[in-house]
Design an enzyme around this catalytic site. Structure first.
Site, PDB file in Angstrom:
ATOM      1  N   SER A 139       0.860  -1.184   0.000  1.00  0.00           N
ATOM      2  CA  SER A 139       0.000   0.000   0.000  1.00  0.00           C
ATOM      3  C   SER A 139       0.897   1.235   0.000  1.00  0.00           C
ATOM      4  CB  SER A 139      -0.834  -0.015   1.278  1.00  0.00           C
ATOM      5  OG  SER A 139      -1.438   1.239   1.506  1.00  0.00           O
ATOM      6  N   TYR A 152      -1.821  -0.197  10.632  1.00  0.00           N
ATOM      7  CA  TYR A 152      -1.914  -0.634   9.231  1.00  0.00           C
ATOM      8  C   TYR A 152      -0.569  -0.389   8.518  1.00  0.00           C
ATOM      9  CZ  TYR A 152      -3.789  -0.876   4.428  1.00  0.00           C
ATOM     10  OH  TYR A 152      -4.035  -1.201   3.102  1.00  0.00           O
TER      11      TYR A 152
HETATM   12  N1  LIG Z   1      -8.685  -0.439  -0.900  1.00  0.00           N
HETATM   13  C1  LIG Z   1      -7.609   0.289  -0.806  1.00  0.00           C
HETATM   14  O1  LIG Z   1      -7.667   1.535  -0.858  1.00  0.00           O
HETATM   15  C2  LIG Z   1      -6.261  -0.361  -0.653  1.00  0.00           C
HETATM   16  C3  LIG Z   1      -5.120   0.440  -0.843  1.00  0.00           C
HETATM   17  C4  LIG Z   1      -3.863  -0.135  -0.697  1.00  0.00           C
HETATM   18  C5  LIG Z   1      -3.751  -1.478  -0.396  1.00  0.00           C
HETATM   19  N2  LIG Z   1      -4.873  -2.239  -0.215  1.00  0.00           N
HETATM   20  C6  LIG Z   1      -4.671  -3.648   0.122  1.00  0.00           C
HETATM   21  O2  LIG Z   1      -5.330  -4.459  -0.831  1.00  0.00           O
HETATM   22  C7  LIG Z   1      -5.640  -5.721  -0.232  1.00  0.00           C
HETATM   23  C8  LIG Z   1      -7.078  -6.082  -0.562  1.00  0.00           C
HETATM   24  O3  LIG Z   1      -7.923  -5.151   0.046  1.00  0.00           O
HETATM   25  P1  LIG Z   1      -9.247  -4.580  -0.615  1.00  0.00           P
HETATM   26  O4  LIG Z   1      -9.149  -3.118  -0.589  1.00  0.00           O
HETATM   27  O5  LIG Z   1      -9.547  -5.266  -1.874  1.00  0.00           O
HETATM   28  O6  LIG Z   1     -10.282  -4.929   0.549  1.00  0.00           O
HETATM   29  P2  LIG Z   1     -11.409  -6.051   0.699  1.00  0.00           P
HETATM   30  O7  LIG Z   1     -12.371  -5.951  -0.440  1.00  0.00           O
HETATM   31  O8  LIG Z   1     -11.910  -5.904   2.074  1.00  0.00           O
HETATM   32  O9  LIG Z   1     -10.607  -7.418   0.530  1.00  0.00           O
HETATM   33  C9  LIG Z   1      -9.864  -7.978   1.574  1.00  0.00           C
HETATM   34  C10 LIG Z   1      -9.817  -9.453   1.336  1.00  0.00           C
HETATM   35  O10 LIG Z   1      -9.013 -10.032   2.358  1.00  0.00           O
HETATM   36  C11 LIG Z   1      -9.720 -11.136   2.884  1.00  0.00           C
HETATM   37  N3  LIG Z   1      -9.306 -11.459   4.241  1.00  0.00           N
HETATM   38  C12 LIG Z   1      -9.392 -10.731   5.373  1.00  0.00           C
HETATM   39  N4  LIG Z   1      -8.913 -11.430   6.417  1.00  0.00           N
HETATM   40  C13 LIG Z   1      -8.511 -12.638   5.919  1.00  0.00           C
HETATM   41  C14 LIG Z   1      -7.943 -13.803   6.481  1.00  0.00           C
HETATM   42  N5  LIG Z   1      -7.681 -13.918   7.790  1.00  0.00           N
HETATM   43  N6  LIG Z   1      -7.662 -14.839   5.658  1.00  0.00           N
HETATM   44  C15 LIG Z   1      -7.918 -14.767   4.334  1.00  0.00           C
HETATM   45  N7  LIG Z   1      -8.488 -13.719   3.746  1.00  0.00           N
HETATM   46  C16 LIG Z   1      -8.779 -12.664   4.534  1.00  0.00           C
HETATM   47  C17 LIG Z   1     -11.187 -10.733   2.795  1.00  0.00           C
HETATM   48  O11 LIG Z   1     -11.995 -11.892   2.916  1.00  0.00           O
HETATM   49  P3  LIG Z   1     -13.480 -11.845   3.580  1.00  0.00           P
HETATM   50  O12 LIG Z   1     -14.382 -11.228   2.537  1.00  0.00           O
HETATM   51  O13 LIG Z   1     -13.762 -13.256   3.856  1.00  0.00           O
HETATM   52  O14 LIG Z   1     -13.384 -10.987   4.798  1.00  0.00           O
HETATM   53  C18 LIG Z   1     -11.193 -10.103   1.417  1.00  0.00           C
HETATM   54  O15 LIG Z   1     -11.283 -11.101   0.430  1.00  0.00           O
HETATM   55  C19 LIG Z   1      -5.350  -5.576   1.261  1.00  0.00           C
HETATM   56  O16 LIG Z   1      -4.120  -6.175   1.557  1.00  0.00           O
HETATM   57  C20 LIG Z   1      -5.263  -4.064   1.451  1.00  0.00           C
HETATM   58  O17 LIG Z   1      -4.449  -3.716   2.532  1.00  0.00           O
HETATM   59  C21 LIG Z   1      -6.120  -1.712  -0.348  1.00  0.00           C
END
Ligand SMILES: NC(=O)c1ccc[n+]([C@@H]2O[C@H](COP(=O)([O-])OP(=O)(O)OC[C@H]3O[C@@H](n4cnc5c(N)ncnc54)[C@H](OP(=O)(O)O)[C@@H]3O)[C@@H](O)[C@H]2O)c1
Length: 282
Positions: A139, A152
């Site tokens: 991130s 985070y």
């Molecule tokens: N959105 C942003 O602005 C942003 C920016 C930079 C980086 N990121 C990174 O991108 C990645 C994906 O995030 P996202 O934004 O797409 O959010 P998201 O839609 O909430 O996706 C997160 C995913 O992680 C899964 N997860 C959470 N805890 C877990 C566990 N213990 N074991 C396995 N899976 C688990 C969730 O599964 P469930 O649905 O089952 O909970 C979901 O599939 C993350 O690492 C986040 O830090 C996001």
């Protein structure tokens, strides 16, 4: 190689970036093992493309489940091994470090750091077999620690270190490891973190609100805005595809509105000036 262009494992594929990567890589002809935790997510993903998307139950904190998922994948890929692993699963814990419960911080690090290492260790043999690459979903918070995002950011700074060390360790086998560093992306993570954090934030002592109330409120509003604003996750999926397939993949991919200028500023400005700019904008 089989009728697929290759085999990829993506963790946290139920929603957001993971789901977008799953659909994109499947469209490119890859067979995607999509890590999910709920049956409804497995069914929904499989309905999208039952040939190329194979849901696997994978909670990154559950060692038994990781083992089961890896043997399911090993059986299905055979000698081809894996051509890619996308360590994407993650959560965001938000709040002032002075008051955040330690168990919440621990959970943040466990999922975003230990979970990624656990999955990586378990599939490395399959990756080696398939001359595969690793992509870690870091991130912008892996480059700059915003106030109230300390837990985070700690997890993402750690993931950056792991990415660099792993890339250097795996260089003799020509297995590339890349870090994706998105700014704000339009995914449910913000809504989910608001929900989880509401419980944490609601339980903070009154004193925390006297001291950090305004900034907590600003973070709440910012999280609500981020859920609606930001780049679509499909933009991240394209970058992940580059990291997995390009002849010359980069080591870091910065993307998102204002992300590149911010990273540039963190490189050239002194800390005192960055602190002032951050204070003025938060
Ligand atoms: N959105 C942003 O602005 C942003 C920016 C930079 C980086 N990121 C990174 O991108 C990645 C994906 O995030 P996202 O934004 O797409 O959010 P998201 O839609 O909430 O996706 C997160 C995913 O992680 C899964 N997860 C959470 N805890 C877990 C566990 N213990 N074991 C396995 N899976 C688990 C969730 O599964 P469930 O649905 O089952 O909970 C979901 O599939 C993350 O690492 C986040 O830090 C996001």
């Amino acid at each position: 190689m089989s009728k697929f262009s290759g085999n990829i494992l993506i963790t946290g594929a139920s929603t957001g970036i993971g789901e977008a990567c799953t659909l994109h890589m499947a469209k490119l002809g890859y067979r995607v093992f999509a890590g999910v935790r709920k049956e409804k997510d497995a069914e929904r993903l499989q309905q999208q493309d039952s040939q190329k998307i194979v849901p696997v139950y994978l909670d990154v904190l559950n060692e038994k489940q990781i083992k089961q998922a890896v043997s399911q994948i090993a059986e299905s890929v055979g000698d081809n091994g894996l051509q890619g692993l996308v360590n994407n699963a993650g959560i965001a814990v938000v709040g002032p470090l002075e008051y955040l419960p330690l168990e919440d911080i621990r959970r943040q690090i466990e999922i975003n750091v230990y979970g990624q290492i656990a999955v990586t260790q378990s599939v490395l043999e399959l990756l080696r077999q398939g001359q595969g690459r690793i992509v870690n979903m870091s991130s912008l918070s892996g480059r700059f620690a915003f106030p109230l995002y300390g837990a985070y950011a700690a997890s993402k700074f750690a993931l950056e270190a792991i990415t660099d060390a792993l890339r250097r360790e795996l260089a003799p086998w020509k297995m590339h490891v890349a870090s994706i560093e998105p700014g704000v992306i339009r995914t449910p993570i913000w809504e989910k973190s608001l929900k989880t954090n509401e419980t944490t934030l609601d339980q903070l002592p009154a004193e925390a609100y006297e001291r950090y109330g305004e900034r907590i409120e600003a973070a709440r509003k910012g999280a609500a805005r981020s859920g609606k604003g930001g780049l679509p996750p499909e933009e991240v999926a394209k970058v992940v595809a580059h990291a997995l397939t390009a002849r010359r993949p980069k080591t870091r991919y910065v993307l998102g509105r204002n992300a590149k200028p911010l990273v540039f500023l963190t490189r050239i400005l002194p800390d005192w000036l960055l602190d002032r700019i951050t204070a003025a904008s938060s």
